[in-house]
Design a protein around this motif. Structure first.
Motif, PDB file in Angstrom:
ATOM      1  N   ASP A  28       9.609  25.148  25.385  1.00 38.52           N
ATOM      2  CA  ASP A  28      10.377  26.384  25.530  1.00 38.52           C
ATOM      3  C   ASP A  28       9.967  27.152  26.783  1.00 38.52           C
ATOM      4  N   PHE A  75       6.920  30.085  20.574  1.00 36.29           N
ATOM      5  CA  PHE A  75       7.409  29.321  21.716  1.00 36.29           C
ATOM      6  C   PHE A  75       6.540  28.086  21.928  1.00 36.29           C
ATOM      7  N   ARG A  85      13.784  25.037  30.705  1.00 31.90           N
ATOM      8  CA  ARG A  85      14.406  25.962  29.747  1.00 31.90           C
ATOM      9  C   ARG A  85      14.565  27.365  30.333  1.00 31.90           C
TER      10      ARG A  85
END
Length: 643
Positions: A29, A25, A34
């Motif tokens: 992210d 990640f 997100r």
């Protein structure tokens, strides 16, 4: 780089995974922008001493903190009934199949019980026939312990013979079941008949043999030698008591067999209802194959779009092919993605939750290849390009949700673009013009509907992806078509493999294996139960006729006709059967309630199923009673009374 190799035979959740990539990640992210990327399945191991309840509490604390951090989403989440469930992995994996397994285990125990009842009847008959023998042996000095040991050895040996035969039949049955796509079940590939299974069967067999030996040994221990050796005791109270016991055991067999038959009948009726379900598409003649385009070779949308176009051109050129397309959500493949979608002008009622229908990206030709009819508007075509108006096709469910009283064609959908106000339309909002309305497709087992709200489709030409499935409808055999599909793709990219090359019917069969296999096993159990019950009724009546030969001979000598004797014996069989059926119908009420969650299109107390099954078992019982009754009617009173 390869950093590790798992042991041979290792599987985790999915049996067909050969490669694991790290979930790395990035800060982006993990950012708040997100937070809607919620398509991850999280698995963790409990620390020593930790409990699932502690996990519940910690997750609830995190959710409460996020609720305070983003108050603008609080009401939306409440309306959507957002919550987090933490379950043990084992429970999650087998949640759908566990009730069926319990039912099958119950069927195994019922069949075992019927077998035990038959053997118990046999032991009672054998014990009655050997009463005078045992009394004589004891009278001349035979030790009771030695006689008891002989009885126990005989019953255990009898049970072991049946157990060994059962092991052979079980091994054959397990090998036969392996041909029914049981690898589609959770850990289905591990199902097999091994040494541990054989040991359990033998252990149960020995236990059954020991238990069956208890009754005759108890009778032996309480035996009155003088009474047993007197000739006039034959046919006395003890024999009548044993006869009643044999009849009661036969009645129990009928009751258990009826319960099993009703359970199997309900599963069969439910499976038949699923097969008759209108799928919204036609699987006949459709072959499928999946593709995963590597990012190194197909890094841009244009490259992916060009490959898909060339692939479809090659596939449509195969002789016999009527239509070809691509999709990211093949029915019955358990591969649907759900995303929130909004309708322009749709006013949400207070407390109404956002909807997240199934989202599928499909090419032109997909609806034709699957024979999915358009009830309004048009399908995707070559005019849907990256430069043209963004379009979508929705199914009837979604159309009725957003526009129940008007045509959906020409209306617009949009996805949330403002992270602080999901329903708000901004300058960044992308609209999708509804070009057509398709029939609702049954995408999975109706017991687990993966698209209960509806489905919307985007054209692959406007949203080309790297992972998709080819769908080809052809007049050729599916196996041959699969090879031709491989050659067509190899002609475009020789290094690109196809996987999951199956006919559409195979996908459906695999998705319904959790229904088919239990149904077939339950039917097999029921067949064995009916056979054993018929055998039990026959045995009770046949032995009863043998014991009552003198009585029946007297009846005929005094004017009784063969028809009278026939009806007398047949009535005994029908009495046993009737009482057993009544008890079985009462027991089926409980079984039907347990099976409720596994049924579709049929109620747990379906009168048609219960009527057909009851009549079938009654007919079998009548046939089993007919032969002893016929033999009784042929008794010669002169021969019998002259003995």
């Amino acid at each position: 780089d390869v950093v590790g190799v798992m042991p041979q035979g290792f599987t985790f959740l999915y049996d067909d995974l050969d490669l694991f990539l790290p979930a790395a990640f990035t800060p982006a992210d993990k950012s708040d922008d997100r937070r809607h990327s919620n398509n991850w399945q999280m698995v963790g191991r409990l620390a020593p001493g930790a409990s699932l309840e502690q996990v519940h509490q910690q997750v609830a604390t995190l959710n409460a903190a996020n609720d305070k951090r983003f108050p603008e989403f609080s009401q939306i989440l409440k309306d959507a009934q957002f919550h987090t469930e933490s379950v043990m992995l084992q429970d999650d994996v087998v949640s759908d199949i566990r009730p069926v397994l319990y039912l099958l285990w119950g069927g195994v125990l019922f069949v075992l019980l019927i077998g035990c009842v038959n053997i118990a009847n046999l032991v009672i008959v054998r014990s009655n026939s050997r009463v005078r023998e045992m009394a004589t042996r004891h009278a001349i000095g035979g030790d009771l312990i030695r006689l008891a040991r002989q009885i126990m050895t005989e019953t255990v040996a009898l049970a072991l013979a049946g157990g060994l035969l059962g092991i052979m039949l079980g091994a054959w049955a397990t090998a036969s079941i392996a041909t029914l796509d049981i690898d589609a079940l959770p850990r289905g590939h591990e199902i097999g008949f091994d040494a541990a299974s054989a040991a359990v069967v033998l252990g149960l067999t020995v236990i059954v043999g020991l238990l069956l030996g208890v009754a005759p040994i108890t009778r032996l221990w309480r035996m009155n030698i003088n009474a047993e050796l007197r000739e006039e005791t034959r046919g006395g109270t003890s024999s009548r008591g044993a006869s009643r016991m044999r009849s009661a055991l036969a009645m129990v067999q009928v009751a258990i067999a009826l319960v099993l038959l009703i359970g199997a009948g309900l599963l069969l009726a439910s499976f038949r209802a699923v097969l008759q379900l209108d799928l919204g598409f036609d699987p006949d003649g459709v072959a499928t194959a999946s593709i995963n385009l590597p990012g190194t070779s197909y890094s841009t949308a244009a490259a992916r779009r060009q490959f898909a176009q060339r692939a479809l051109e090659q596939l449509r050129a195969i002789p016999g092919v009527e239509a070809a397309g691509t999709t990211t959500g093949l029915p019955f493949s358990n591969n649907l993605s759900n995303n929130v979608i909004l309708a322009e002008g749709h006013q949400m009622e207070p407390g109404e939750a956002l909807v997240a229908p199934a989202n599928i990206v499909a090419s032109d030709g997909y609806f034709e290849s699957m024979s999915i009819a358009l009830v309004d508007g048009r399908a995707f075509n070559a005019g849907d390009t990256p430069e043209s108006t963004r379009v979508a096709i929705i199914d009837e469910r979604l159309a009725n949700k957003f526009w129940p009283d008007r045509s959906a064609v020409g209306r617009r959908l949009y996805r949330p673009s403002d992270p602080d106000d999901i329903t708000k339309i901004t300058d960044d909002t992308t609209f999708f013009l509804v070009a057509g309305v398709a029939r609702t497709v049954q995408a999975s087992d109706p017991r687990i509907d993966l698209a209960p709200i509806g489905t919307y489709y985007f054209p692959a030409s406007q949203q080309p992806g790297a992972n998709f499935t080819l769908t080809v409808k052809s007049t050729n055999a599916s196996a041959t078509l699969g090879n031709e599909m491989r050659r067509a793709i190899a002609g475009i990219d020789p290094e690109l493999p196809l996987f999951n090359v199956r006919s559409m019917q195979e996908w459906i069969d695999r998705a319904l294996v959790a229904r088919r296999v239990p149904m077939l096993i339950a039917m097999a159990f029921s067949g064995v139960a009916v056979f054993l019950s018929a055998l039990g009724i026959y045995g009770v009546l046949a032995y009863g006729v043998a014991q009552r030969e003198r009585e029946l001979g007297v009846r005929m000598a005094l004017g009784g006709t063969t028809a009278t004797v026939f009806r007398l014996v047949l009535a005994d069989g029908l009495k046993i059967t009737g009482l057993g059926l009544a008890a079985g119908l009462a027991g089926s009420y409980f079984v039907g309630g347990v099976m409720r969650s596994q049924l579709f299109g049929v109620g747990p107390m379906d009168l048609m199923v219960m009527g057909v099954v009851t009549f079938t078992l009654l007919l079998v019982a009548v046939l089993a009673s007919t032969l002893p009754a016929w033999r009784a009617s042929r008794i010669n009173p002169i021969v019998v009374l002259g003995r």
